[in-house]
Design an enzyme around this catalytic site. Structure first.
Site, short mmCIF file in Angstrom:
data_model
loop_
_atom_site.label_atom_id
_atom_site.label_comp_id
_atom_site.label_asym_id
_atom_site.label_seq_id
_atom_site.Cartn_x
_atom_site.Cartn_y
_atom_site.Cartn_z
N TYR A 141 90.22 12.06 54.75
CA TYR A 141 91.36 12.10 53.82
C TYR A 141 92.58 12.10 54.48
O TYR A 141 93.64 11.83 53.58
CB TYR A 141 90.98 13.35 52.89
CG TYR A 141 89.89 13.18 52.08
CD1 TYR A 141 88.52 12.67 52.09
CD2 TYR A 141 90.14 13.41 50.57
CE1 TYR A 141 87.69 12.59 51.12
CE2 TYR A 141 89.38 13.15 49.48
CZ TYR A 141 88.11 12.72 49.92
OH TYR A 141 87.03 12.67 48.87
N LYS A 186 76.97 12.96 60.51
CA LYS A 186 76.51 11.74 60.87
C LYS A 186 76.69 11.37 62.59
O LYS A 186 77.13 10.65 63.19
CB LYS A 186 77.13 10.57 59.98
CG LYS A 186 76.41 9.20 60.51
CD LYS A 186 75.29 8.95 59.59
CE LYS A 186 74.94 7.66 59.65
NZ LYS A 186 73.56 7.45 59.28
N ASP A 219 72.76 10.84 55.46
CA ASP A 219 72.05 9.92 54.78
C ASP A 219 70.70 10.76 54.40
O ASP A 219 70.22 10.84 53.19
CB ASP A 219 71.67 8.62 55.45
CG ASP A 219 71.21 8.88 56.81
OD1 ASP A 219 71.32 9.83 57.47
OD2 ASP A 219 70.94 7.76 57.35
N ASP A 243 82.56 15.46 49.52
CA ASP A 243 83.00 15.16 48.29
C ASP A 243 81.72 14.30 47.57
O ASP A 243 81.41 14.39 46.34
CB ASP A 243 84.22 13.98 48.55
CG ASP A 243 84.57 13.61 47.31
OD1 ASP A 243 84.57 14.05 46.12
OD2 ASP A 243 84.68 12.16 47.29
N ASP A 247 79.17 15.31 43.96
CA ASP A 247 78.69 14.68 42.93
C ASP A 247 77.28 14.46 42.65
O ASP A 247 76.64 14.42 41.61
CB ASP A 247 79.35 13.13 42.95
CG ASP A 247 80.72 13.12 42.28
OD1 ASP A 247 81.44 14.25 42.71
OD2 ASP A 247 81.10 12.14 41.78
C1 IPM Z 1 87.36 15.66 44.25
C2 IPM Z 1 88.03 14.58 43.74
C3 IPM Z 1 89.02 14.23 44.78
C4 IPM Z 1 88.63 14.13 45.87
C5 IPM Z 1 89.85 13.21 44.50
C6 IPM Z 1 90.21 13.08 42.87
C7 IPM Z 1 90.87 12.86 45.38
O1 IPM Z 1 86.90 13.58 43.78
O2 IPM Z 1 87.84 16.96 44.07
O3 IPM Z 1 85.91 16.05 44.39
O4 IPM Z 1 88.03 13.11 46.53
O5 IPM Z 1 88.47 15.21 46.61
MN MN Z 2 84.86 14.02 44.08
#
Ligand code: IPM
Ligand code: MN
Length: 353
Positions: A141, A186, A219, A243, A247
């Site tokens: 990042y 990884k 993975d 990240d 999700d």
């Molecule tokens: C999160 C979001 C952010 C990230 C984006 C919006 C930059 O997806 O906080 O998880 O990737 O960190």
């Molecule tokens: Mn995110």
């Protein structure tokens, strides 16, 4: 106590869920005799539109003076042109860097009543209680980026001190829980991951010999999170893997809208934001789930202000309201009639009183 909180509503559903978060903070303050002062500032696309800057100077100085920062979400299609020189997300990354909040803590807890809302079979969800500790201010990042007509690159760098400090946060959390730490990398492909693994082995042996340490390739971790999520206690991983995996993990809880997060550094001034994004498809409709945001406000009380009782009250109010069958659209079953963002927040406030 008294505290100054910078509030950054941002974009999409950000302002709607932020309002829910600050309403709950006001309610808990009134109940316990605290005084929270809010300073609302621009971030992300809202900052680009009003100040040509996704992280304006006023926002930076307000955050620097505050005891904690509450953030909604950033981003949206109107700022997503791949060739745009500035993007909303740069504001969020600059904010995380400015506050030096290197440890992003994302708890994944399943409310039994929401097992139906999850696309994962209920028997797999039994006993799931995970904390993902995501490194937040390093890795790909923040590495150097290049772009030419015919190529592009993103540099991924990790330094020893960055790996050590995130490990300490994760291992300390594991210490207070089931004592298991899964480090996700990884290492079969990436040099940064082999380095991460080496530092993990030495740091854990030297400082946390009692923690049960396991390494898992990212993975495989993505697969096991779905296949046997109850296996995990604390997961520690680098920025981008964290990240992606959170999700995925949010689907265990039923909805992205449920998950809170706390981003912490050396100081007590933390950044608190739900893990969901700006959800432009439902923005402005008043139907977003505010639970992730309200849970983040609870984490603020606990981690930045040391108000553990108040934090727990908010968390149990969320549980009770969900148990009572009050659901926003994202977690509503076929027989439920979904409530709005405000109705959900009001129900939680009612429960608090
Ligand atoms: C999160 C979001 C952010 C990230 C984006 C919006 C930059 O997806 O906080 O998880 O990737 O960190
Ligand atoms: Mn995110």
């Amino acid at each position: 106590m008294e505290a100054l909180i910078t509030v950054l509503p941002g974009d999409g559903i950000g302002p709607e869920v932020c309002k829910a978060g600050t309403d709950v903070l006001c309610a808990i303050a009134a109940k316990h005799g605290h005084r929270f002062e809010f300073s609302e500032q621009l971030i992300g696309g809202a900052g680009i539109d009003e100040a040509q800057d996704p992280f304006p100077a006023n926002t930076r100085s307000s955050c620097a003076e505050s005891d904690a920062v509450l953030l909604g979400a950033v981003g949206g299609p109107q700022w997503s042109d791949p060739n745009a020189p500035i993007r909303p997300e740069q504001g969020l990354l600059a904010l995380r860097a400015a506050l030096e909040v290197f440890a992003n803590i994302r708890p994944v807890q399943i409310l039994d009543e929401l097992a139906d809302a999850s696309p994962i079979k209920a028997d797999r969800l039994d006993g799931v209680d995970i904390i993902v500790v995501r490194e937040l201010t390093g890795g790909i990042y923040f590495g150097e980026k290049t772009r030419t007509e015919d190529s592009a690159s993103d540099l991924c760098v990790y330094h020893r001190h960055e790996v050590e400090r995130i490990l300490r946060v994760a291992a300390n959390l594991a210490n207070d829980r089931r004592g298991q730490l899964c480090s996700v990398d990884k290492a079969n492909v990436l040099e940064t991951s082999r380095f991460w693994r080496d530092v993990t082995v030495t740091t854990m042996a030297a400082e946390f010999p009692d923690i049960k340490l396991e390494h898992m390739l990212v993975d495989a971790a993505a697969m096991h999170l779905i296949n046997r999520p109850a296996h995990f206690d604390v997961i520690v991983t680098e920025n981008m893997f964290g990240d992606i995996l959170t999700d995925e993990a949010s689907m265990l809880a039923g909805s992205m809208g449920m998950l809170p997060s706390a981003s912490l550094g050396e100081s007590t001034c933390g950044l608190y934001e739900p893990i969901h994004g700006s959800a432009p498809d439902i923005a402005g409709k008043g139907i977003a789930n505010p639970c992730g945001m309200i849970g983040s406000a609870a984490l603020m009380l606990r981690h930045s202000f040391g108000l553990d009782v108040e934090a727990t009250e908010i968390e149990s109010a969320i549980r009770k309201v969900i148990s009572a069958g009050i659901r926003t659209a994202d977690i509503a079953g076929a027989d439920d009639s979904p409530v709005s963002t405000t109705e959900m927040a009001d129900a939680i406030i009612q429960q608090l009183r």
